[in-house]
Design a protein around this motif. Structure first.
Motif, mmCIF file in Angstrom:
data_model
loop_
_atom_site.group_PDB
_atom_site.id
_atom_site.type_symbol
_atom_site.label_atom_id
_atom_site.label_comp_id
_atom_site.label_asym_id
_atom_site.label_seq_id
_atom_site.Cartn_x
_atom_site.Cartn_y
_atom_site.Cartn_z
ATOM 1 N N LEU A 86 0.811 -1.217 0.000
ATOM 2 C CA LEU A 86 0.000 0.000 0.000
ATOM 3 C C LEU A 86 0.839 1.260 0.000
ATOM 4 N N HIS A 87 0.417 2.245 -0.756
ATOM 5 C CA HIS A 87 1.029 3.577 -0.729
ATOM 6 C C HIS A 87 0.095 4.466 0.078
ATOM 7 N N LEU A 88 0.469 4.762 1.335
ATOM 8 C CA LEU A 88 -0.397 5.554 2.201
ATOM 9 C C LEU A 88 -0.182 7.055 2.021
ATOM 10 N N SER A 89 0.983 7.436 1.637
ATOM 11 C CA SER A 89 1.255 8.831 1.330
ATOM 12 C C SER A 89 2.427 8.873 0.356
ATOM 13 N N VAL A 90 2.843 10.056 -0.011
ATOM 14 C CA VAL A 90 3.922 10.197 -0.975
ATOM 15 C C VAL A 90 5.232 9.631 -0.426
ATOM 16 N N LEU A 91 5.483 9.774 0.855
ATOM 17 C CA LEU A 91 6.757 9.365 1.429
ATOM 18 C C LEU A 91 6.715 8.010 2.139
ATOM 19 N N PHE A 92 5.527 7.463 2.377
ATOM 20 C CA PHE A 92 5.422 6.266 3.212
ATOM 21 C C PHE A 92 4.759 5.145 2.423
ATOM 22 N N LYS A 93 5.384 3.983 2.408
ATOM 23 C CA LYS A 93 4.840 2.816 1.715
ATOM 24 C C LYS A 93 4.871 1.625 2.664
ATOM 25 N N VAL A 94 3.751 0.940 2.802
ATOM 26 C CA VAL A 94 3.668 -0.251 3.625
ATOM 27 C C VAL A 94 3.698 -1.462 2.701
ATOM 28 N N SER A 95 4.718 -2.272 2.830
ATOM 29 C CA SER A 95 4.889 -3.447 1.967
ATOM 30 C C SER A 95 4.434 -4.704 2.689
ATOM 31 N N VAL A 96 3.124 -4.821 2.897
ATOM 32 C CA VAL A 96 2.560 -5.955 3.623
ATOM 33 C C VAL A 96 2.886 -7.264 2.900
ATOM 34 N N ALA A 97 2.724 -7.283 1.587
ATOM 35 C CA ALA A 97 2.985 -8.507 0.823
ATOM 36 C C ALA A 97 4.448 -8.928 0.938
ATOM 37 N N ASP A 98 5.361 -7.958 0.903
ATOM 38 C CA ASP A 98 6.786 -8.281 1.025
ATOM 39 C C ASP A 98 7.109 -8.833 2.406
ATOM 40 N N ILE A 99 6.498 -8.274 3.439
ATOM 41 C CA ILE A 99 6.709 -8.758 4.809
ATOM 42 C C ILE A 99 6.210 -10.198 4.937
ATOM 43 N N VAL A 100 5.011 -10.459 4.422
ATOM 44 C CA VAL A 100 4.443 -11.812 4.479
ATOM 45 C C VAL A 100 5.303 -12.782 3.674
ATOM 46 N N ALA A 101 5.735 -12.387 2.478
ATOM 47 C CA ALA A 101 6.568 -13.262 1.634
ATOM 48 C C ALA A 101 7.887 -13.585 2.319
ATOM 49 N N SER A 102 8.510 -12.579 2.943
ATOM 50 C CA SER A 102 9.774 -12.823 3.641
ATOM 51 C C SER A 102 9.584 -13.767 4.818
ATOM 52 N N PHE A 103 8.488 -13.613 5.543
ATOM 53 C CA PHE A 103 8.217 -14.482 6.687
ATOM 54 C C PHE A 103 7.962 -15.917 6.228
ATOM 55 N N ILE A 104 7.134 -16.077 5.200
ATOM 56 C CA ILE A 104 6.824 -17.420 4.698
ATOM 57 C C ILE A 104 8.070 -18.088 4.124
ATOM 58 N N SER A 105 8.960 -17.289 3.494
ATOM 59 C CA SER A 105 10.167 -17.868 2.892
ATOM 60 C C SER A 105 11.111 -18.473 3.926
ATOM 61 N N LEU A 106 10.940 -18.110 5.195
ATOM 62 C CA LEU A 106 11.740 -18.738 6.245
ATOM 63 C C LEU A 106 11.412 -20.218 6.384
ATOM 64 N N PHE A 107 10.178 -20.604 6.016
ATOM 65 C CA PHE A 107 9.713 -21.969 6.214
ATOM 66 C C PHE A 107 9.470 -22.736 4.914
ATOM 67 N N VAL A 108 9.191 -22.003 3.828
ATOM 68 C CA VAL A 108 8.783 -22.642 2.585
ATOM 69 C C VAL A 108 9.622 -22.127 1.428
ATOM 70 N N CYS A 109 10.046 -23.041 0.573
ATOM 71 C CA CYS A 109 10.705 -22.641 -0.670
ATOM 72 C C CYS A 109 10.114 -23.488 -1.787
ATOM 73 N N GLU A 110 9.930 -22.871 -2.958
ATOM 74 C CA GLU A 110 9.480 -23.632 -4.117
ATOM 75 C C GLU A 110 10.629 -24.537 -4.524
ATOM 76 N N SER A 111 10.357 -25.817 -4.645
ATOM 77 C CA SER A 111 11.415 -26.764 -4.961
ATOM 78 C C SER A 111 11.015 -27.599 -6.174
ATOM 79 N N TYR A 112 11.915 -27.676 -7.145
ATOM 80 C CA TYR A 112 11.678 -28.413 -8.378
ATOM 81 C C TYR A 112 12.855 -29.333 -8.655
#
Length: 137
Positions: A86-112
Motif C-alpha cells: 500500500l502507498h499511504l502517502s507520498v513518502l510512506f509505503k507499507v509493503s505488507v505482501a513483502d513482509i508476508v513473503a519474507s516471513f513465509i520464505s523462512l519456512f517454505v521454498c518452491e522446490s523443483y
C-alpha cells in the motif's frame, strides 16, 4: 541431453543463468536467473479461476535461488506488484505482501527436481508434472 546425475549443482547453476520461459496448463512463467543468485519471475495466469490470486499477489516475484542435490529452490522475497503493498502517502509505503513473503520464505521454498538442462532446454518436475522451459537469450 545432459545427464543430470553427471552434472554438479554448480554446473546446473551456470546453465540456468539467463532468461527462461515455461508454459503450464494454467500459467505462463518467465524467469530470469542472475549471477548474484537472485531471480525475477513473472507469472501470467491463463486459467480464469486463478486470475483473482494474480490480482492479490501480483504477477511479479523476486527472490533468491540455489540448486541443491539437483533440486532448484526458489525463495520469494518481494512481491513488488501486489495490491497488498500500500502507498499511504507520498513518502510512506507499507509493503505488507513483502513482509508476508519474507516471513513465509523462512519456512517454505518452491522446490523443483531438475530433470534435464542444456543451453536451450530446461525440464523441471513439480510433483508428477514435468514443466518444460525454453531459453530466451
Amino acid at each position: 541431453m545432459n545427464n543430470i546425475n553427471l552434472l554438479s549443482d554448480t554446473e546446473i547453476e551456470k546453465l540456468l543463468l539467463g532468461k527462461w520461459r515455461f508454459d503450464t496448463d494454467s500459467e505462463k512463467i518467465f524467469l530470469e536467473f542472475r549471477q548474484d543468485m537472485t531471480y525475477e519471475q513473472t507469472r501470467i495466469q491463463t486459467f480464469l479461476l486463478s486470475k483473482p490470486k494474480e490480482y492479490i499477489t501480483g504477477h511479479k516475484f523476486t527472490g533468491v535461488w540455489h540448486v541443491n542435490e539437483s533440486k532448484l529452490c526458489l525463495i520469494v522475497k518481494n512481491l513488488p506488484k501486489s495490491m497488498l503493498n500500500l502507498h499511504l502517502s507520498v513518502l510512506f509505503k507499507v509493503s505488507v505482501a513483502d513482509i508476508v513473503a519474507s516471513f513465509i520464505s523462512l519456512f517454505v521454498c518452491e522446490s523443483y527436481q531438475v530433470v534435464k538442462i542444456d543451453s536451450s532446454t530446461f525440464i523441471i518436475q513439480d510433483g508428477k508434472q514435468p514443466i518444460i522451459g525454453t531459453k530466451l537469450n
